[in-house]
Design a protein around this motif. Structure first.
Motif, short mmCIF file in Angstrom:
data_model
loop_
_atom_site.label_atom_id
_atom_site.label_comp_id
_atom_site.label_asym_id
_atom_site.label_seq_id
_atom_site.Cartn_x
_atom_site.Cartn_y
_atom_site.Cartn_z
N PRO A 194 0.83 -1.22 0.00
CA PRO A 194 0.00 0.00 0.00
C PRO A 194 0.85 1.25 0.00
O PRO A 194 2.08 1.19 0.15
CB PRO A 194 -0.81 -0.14 1.28
N SER A 195 0.20 2.38 -0.14
CA SER A 195 0.93 3.65 -0.24
C SER A 195 1.57 4.08 1.07
O SER A 195 2.62 4.70 1.09
CB SER A 195 -0.02 4.76 -0.70
N GLY A 196 0.91 3.73 2.19
CA GLY A 196 1.35 4.25 3.48
C GLY A 196 0.79 5.64 3.72
O GLY A 196 0.03 6.18 2.89
N PRO A 197 1.13 6.27 4.84
CA PRO A 197 0.61 7.60 5.15
C PRO A 197 0.96 8.62 4.06
O PRO A 197 2.01 8.55 3.44
CB PRO A 197 1.33 7.95 6.47
N LEU A 198 0.04 9.55 3.82
CA LEU A 198 0.27 10.58 2.81
C LEU A 198 1.43 11.48 3.22
O LEU A 198 1.41 12.09 4.29
CB LEU A 198 -0.98 11.42 2.60
N PRO A 199 2.47 11.60 2.38
CA PRO A 199 3.60 12.46 2.70
C PRO A 199 3.36 13.88 2.22
O PRO A 199 2.57 14.11 1.29
CB PRO A 199 4.74 11.80 1.92
N PRO A 200 4.06 14.86 2.79
CA PRO A 200 3.91 16.24 2.31
C PRO A 200 4.69 16.49 1.02
O PRO A 200 4.48 17.49 0.35
CB PRO A 200 4.49 17.06 3.46
N ASN A 201 5.60 15.56 0.68
CA ASN A 201 6.47 15.74 -0.49
C ASN A 201 6.47 14.51 -1.39
O ASN A 201 7.51 13.85 -1.58
CB ASN A 201 7.90 16.03 -0.02
N PRO A 202 5.32 14.13 -1.96
CA PRO A 202 5.23 12.88 -2.73
C PRO A 202 6.19 12.81 -3.91
O PRO A 202 6.83 11.78 -4.14
CB PRO A 202 3.77 12.84 -3.18
N LEU A 203 6.31 13.90 -4.67
CA LEU A 203 7.17 13.86 -5.85
C LEU A 203 8.63 13.69 -5.45
O LEU A 203 9.37 12.92 -6.08
CB LEU A 203 6.98 15.14 -6.68
#
Length: 284
Positions: A194-203
């Motif tokens: 899965p993706s895991g927690p949403l990060p502030p810096n995905p790119l």
């Protein structure tokens, strides 16, 4: 003494009879209806009220050694048509795409690659397609991994009902040492990261060398690795993921995507190392 017949060697009538505990008289009634109307055993049993469509579907799944979702999974994961409705038009379309892909992807004369599923906008059906493609690949045998690389609006954990407390973002940020790849119950050989927690810096996370190293490691451990991605409208994530994977397939939704947006997405791949394997028009 003869060895017992394997399930997939047994007639569908026997499987339905055993599942519904039909008496000899009921079986003869079904056979008589079958002969009279020229239909299959399952159709005759349904018409006489001695079996349900689910009974027939389960028998077909057993006969052809085909994984089928449990009743609980059907309620929880309605998007998984390759499990819920394996003989439907939608599932057949996924399998047809799988056949086309496997002729172009990871051929013996090429280095092994992961496959990125990309599209111009949200709601195009990337998550739906990637999930069902992964299931259909697992149904071929071998080990298939589905990675949710959409670090902006991930949904694969919802589709497969797995924990998303840790995942890809955790690995790339060095914030987990636990096992984050999860086996999917009822689908032998299928695993989800899965993706895991949403990060502030995905790119920035997927641009790091660690992501490319992770993809190469996963490709070495699984027969097929499929990555879901963020919509191109949200940034360059999809193109970056495709470049790290080495192969990509573009998905567009009929009546929704603009041609120029699709052209921009394809043009963006031209400067990367990603091989574009084809394009799909989602009509569902």
């Amino acid at each position: 003494m003869n060895a017992p017949a394997e399930i997939h060697d047994r007639p569908i009538g026997d499987l339905i009879r055993d599942a519904r505990n039909l008496s000899a008289a009921e079986v003869e009634k079904v056979l008589s209806f079958q002969r009279q109307h020229g239909v299959r055993f399952g159709e005759a049993a349904i018409a006489l009220g001695l079996a349900s469509p689910d009974d027939v579907l389960n028998a077909l799944a057993q006969q052809f050694h085909y994984p089928l979702a449990t009743a609980e999974r059907r309620l929880a994961s309605p998007e998984l048509v390759t499990l819920l409705q394996p003989f439907s038009v939608q599932a057949e379309a996924v399998r047809a795409t799988r056949s086309q892909l496997t002729m172009r992807w990871n051929r013996p004369d090429q280095p092994r690659q992961a496959l990125a599923v990309i599209s111009p906008g949200s709601g195009d059906g990337k998550t739906y397609f990637a999930a069902n493609l992964a299931v259909s690949l697992a149904q071929l045998g071998g080990r298939t991994l589905l990675v949710d690389a959409d670090l902006r609006s991930p949904r694969q954990h919802e589709v497969f009902k797995v924990s998303n407390s840790a995942g890809l973002s955790s690995l790339l940020s060095g914030r987990t040492e636990s096992q984050v790849i999860q086996a999917i119950e009822g689908v032998p050989g299928l695993f989800v990261l899965p993706s895991g927690p949403l990060p502030p810096n995905p790119l920035e996370l997927i641009e790091r060398p660690a992501f490319g190293l992770l993809v190469r490691e996963l490709v070495s451990k699984f027969d097929h690795v499929v990555l879901d991605t963020a919509a191109a409208a949200h940034g360059a994530d999809a193109s970056v993921v495709a470049g790290k994977c080495g192969a990509a397939i573009v998905l567009a939704r009929k009546g929704q995507n603009r041609v120029d947006a699709l052209q921009d997405l394809v043009a963006g791949l031209a400067g990367s190392s990603a091989q574009l394997l084809g394009a799909i028009v989602n009509e569902f």
